[in-house]
Design a protein around this motif. Structure first.
Motif, PDB file in Angstrom:
ATOM      1  N   GLY A 201      19.303  -3.883 -21.234  1.00 35.91           N
ATOM      2  CA  GLY A 201      18.405  -5.318 -21.529  1.00 35.91           C
ATOM      3  C   GLY A 201      19.599  -6.281 -22.370  1.00 35.91           C
ATOM      4  O   GLY A 201      20.302  -6.033 -22.962  1.00 35.91           O
ATOM      5  N   PHE A 202      19.654  -7.734 -22.019  1.00 36.30           N
ATOM      6  CA  PHE A 202      20.318  -8.517 -22.661  1.00 36.30           C
ATOM      7  C   PHE A 202      19.426  -9.682 -23.245  1.00 36.30           C
ATOM      8  O   PHE A 202      17.645  -9.846 -22.063  1.00 36.30           O
ATOM      9  N   SER A 203      19.750 -10.655 -23.782  1.00 36.15           N
ATOM     10  CA  SER A 203      19.803 -11.880 -23.842  1.00 36.15           C
ATOM     11  C   SER A 203      19.472 -12.845 -24.632  1.00 36.15           C
ATOM     12  O   SER A 203      21.080 -13.043 -25.221  1.00 36.15           O
ATOM     13  N   PHE A 204      20.149 -14.218 -24.358  1.00 33.90           N
ATOM     14  CA  PHE A 204      21.125 -15.200 -24.425  1.00 33.90           C
ATOM     15  C   PHE A 204      20.088 -16.044 -25.487  1.00 33.90           C
ATOM     16  O   PHE A 204      19.284 -16.357 -25.317  1.00 33.90           O
ATOM     17  N   CYS A 205      20.999 -17.032 -26.122  1.00 34.16           N
ATOM     18  CA  CYS A 205      20.304 -18.448 -26.464  1.00 34.16           C
ATOM     19  C   CYS A 205      21.295 -19.316 -26.540  1.00 34.16           C
ATOM     20  O   CYS A 205      22.847 -18.802 -26.828  1.00 34.16           O
ATOM     21  N   ARG A 206      20.733 -20.472 -26.614  1.00 33.31           N
ATOM     22  CA  ARG A 206      22.502 -21.616 -26.001  1.00 33.31           C
ATOM     23  C   ARG A 206      20.862 -22.681 -27.298  1.00 33.31           C
ATOM     24  O   ARG A 206      19.527 -22.867 -26.868  1.00 33.31           O
ATOM     25  N   LYS A 207      21.713 -24.059 -27.090  1.00 31.48           N
ATOM     26  CA  LYS A 207      21.385 -24.909 -27.371  1.00 31.48           C
ATOM     27  C   LYS A 207      19.788 -25.680 -26.425  1.00 31.48           C
ATOM     28  O   LYS A 207      20.461 -25.923 -24.646  1.00 31.48           O
ATOM     29  N   PHE A 208      19.153 -26.211 -26.720  1.00 35.56           N
ATOM     30  CA  PHE A 208      18.082 -26.895 -26.099  1.00 35.56           C
ATOM     31  C   PHE A 208      16.609 -28.295 -26.241  1.00 35.56           C
ATOM     32  O   PHE A 208      16.215 -27.559 -27.483  1.00 35.56           O
ATOM     33  N   GLY A 209      17.045 -29.357 -26.036  1.00 30.70           N
ATOM     34  CA  GLY A 209      16.189 -30.148 -26.716  1.00 30.70           C
ATOM     35  C   GLY A 209      16.170 -29.793 -27.755  1.00 30.70           C
ATOM     36  O   GLY A 209      17.227 -30.352 -28.451  1.00 30.70           O
ATOM     37  N   VAL A 213      16.879 -23.017 -27.180  1.00 33.47           N
ATOM     38  CA  VAL A 213      15.997 -21.746 -26.139  1.00 33.47           C
ATOM     39  C   VAL A 213      16.663 -20.562 -26.393  1.00 33.47           C
ATOM     40  O   VAL A 213      17.521 -20.074 -26.465  1.00 33.47           O
ATOM     41  N   VAL A 214      15.587 -19.484 -25.766  1.00 37.24           N
ATOM     42  CA  VAL A 214      15.940 -18.026 -25.977  1.00 37.24           C
ATOM     43  C   VAL A 214      15.810 -17.543 -24.579  1.00 37.24           C
ATOM     44  O   VAL A 214      14.425 -17.361 -24.393  1.00 37.24           O
ATOM     45  N   GLY A 215      16.655 -17.398 -23.861  1.00 38.27           N
ATOM     46  CA  GLY A 215      16.477 -17.047 -22.315  1.00 38.27           C
ATOM     47  C   GLY A 215      17.533 -16.920 -21.034  1.00 38.27           C
ATOM     48  O   GLY A 215      18.536 -17.461 -21.788  1.00 38.27           O
ATOM     49  N   PRO A 216      18.170 -16.188 -20.679  1.00 44.51           N
ATOM     50  CA  PRO A 216      16.560 -15.272 -19.881  1.00 44.51           C
ATOM     51  C   PRO A 216      16.835 -14.002 -21.174  1.00 44.51           C
ATOM     52  O   PRO A 216      17.441 -13.752 -21.510  1.00 44.51           O
ATOM     53  N   ILE A 217      15.930 -13.208 -20.995  1.00 46.25           N
ATOM     54  CA  ILE A 217      15.409 -11.776 -21.752  1.00 46.25           C
ATOM     55  C   ILE A 217      15.556 -11.072 -20.673  1.00 46.25           C
ATOM     56  O   ILE A 217      14.324 -11.107 -19.973  1.00 46.25           O
TER      57      ILE A 217
END
Length: 293
Positions: A201-209, A213-217
């Motif tokens: 499994g994996f998840s990404f987190c980045r700056k947004f708005g 935002v966390v995704g995709p998960i």
């Protein structure tokens, strides 16, 4: 070459042209006008993914409407960023832009996430609903006691993990999204779940708005998805966090609410044919973005 490049909407003359990077500041003004959270850098990221689009302009060149599409190979595309300024929303500007977008996407499977306001338009264009996406957001509050599932390790992503991550994303979505994953990784932090020596499994987190935002998960079950999300919640405790998930009920959704991310809004995933995202033993618990799925 574009055909049908101008249209009169009652007393309003609208012209259409291809969207380009020089439009980003004006596109940001448009998204602000309809209270979408996209920053200029969020628009820039979408263009860097190979996104294509059209803009509708008023007689003095202001951008008053937009629509984008994102090709995945030769036979699949997602559509997003369909925005019209408030004064044009009942005059058919969105339908006119979609006519041009659908011409460009002819012969391909199409997937999109429809806002409530656009649902009737997409339905009239022969899109059918697949499922809901639930937008959770708020000020992150780490939950106490979120242990990793038995016999697993949660750690930060390493460069050598990329091949496994791409394979998992392909299993979860049913399409090669390597361009999306690679591009988002340039702006994101990643977390992986390792079981018996393999990444599951994996998840990404980045700056947004307004924040992050966390995704995709991508995970095999709720417990794994929670364990992959928890490090991002902890890391951004006290700040704004967003997760867009297809989970209507269950422990993963409960975890988001418990972590300060209340359900804020919903959109509807729709398609123009029989395509559905892959349903297998690996699930995409959270979207990369509503425009990209």
């Amino acid at each position: 070459m574009l055909a049908d490049t101008s249209k009169r909407l009652q007393t309003y003359e609208l012209t259409i042209r291809e969207l380009n990077e020089e439009d980003i500041d004006k596109l940001h003004e448009l998204s602000v006008a309809v209270r979408w959270p996209h920053r200029p850098n969020d628009w820039k990221l979408l263009l860097s993914l190979g996104g294509k689009g059209f803009v509708g302009c008023d007689p003095i060149g202001r951008i008053v409407a937009s629509a984008m599409w994102f090709p995945y190979g030769d036979d699949f595309v997602t559509i997003g960023m369909l925005i019209t300024s408030p004064k044009l929303q009942t005059l058919g500007a969105g339908r006119w832009l979609m006519k041009h977008v659908m011409r460009e996407c002819s012969g391909r499977h199409v997937l999109l996430n429809s806002t409530k306001a656009a649902y009737r338009l997409y339905e009239s264009l022969s899109f059918r609903p697949i499922h809901k996406i639930y937008q959770h957001q708020g000020i992150a509050t780490p939950s106490v006691g979120v242990p990793a599932p038995a016999d697993t390790q949660i750690r930060d992503m390493e460069a050598d993990d990329l091949e496994s991550i791409l394979a998992l994303d392909f299993k979860a979505f049913g399409l090669n999204r390597s361009n999306v994953i690679n591009t988002i990784l340039e702006h994101a932090t990643g977390t992986v779940l390792v079981r018996s020596g393999s990444i599951e499994g994996f998840s990404f987190c980045r700056k947004f708005g307004r924040g992050q935002v966390v995704g995709p998960i991508v995970a095999t079950n709720n417990d794994d998805a929670i364990a992959l999300t928890a490090p991002h919640v902890s890391r951004h405790s006290g700040t704004f966090l967003r997760v867009d998930t297809s989970q209507q009920t269950g422990t993963f959704k409960d975890y988001l609410i418990r972590s300060g991310l209340a359900e804020y809004d919903t959109v509807t995933t729709m398609t123009n044919d029989q395509f559905e995202p892959h349903q297998g033993d690996v699930t995409c618990y959270a979207l990369a973005s509503q425009a990209l799925s």
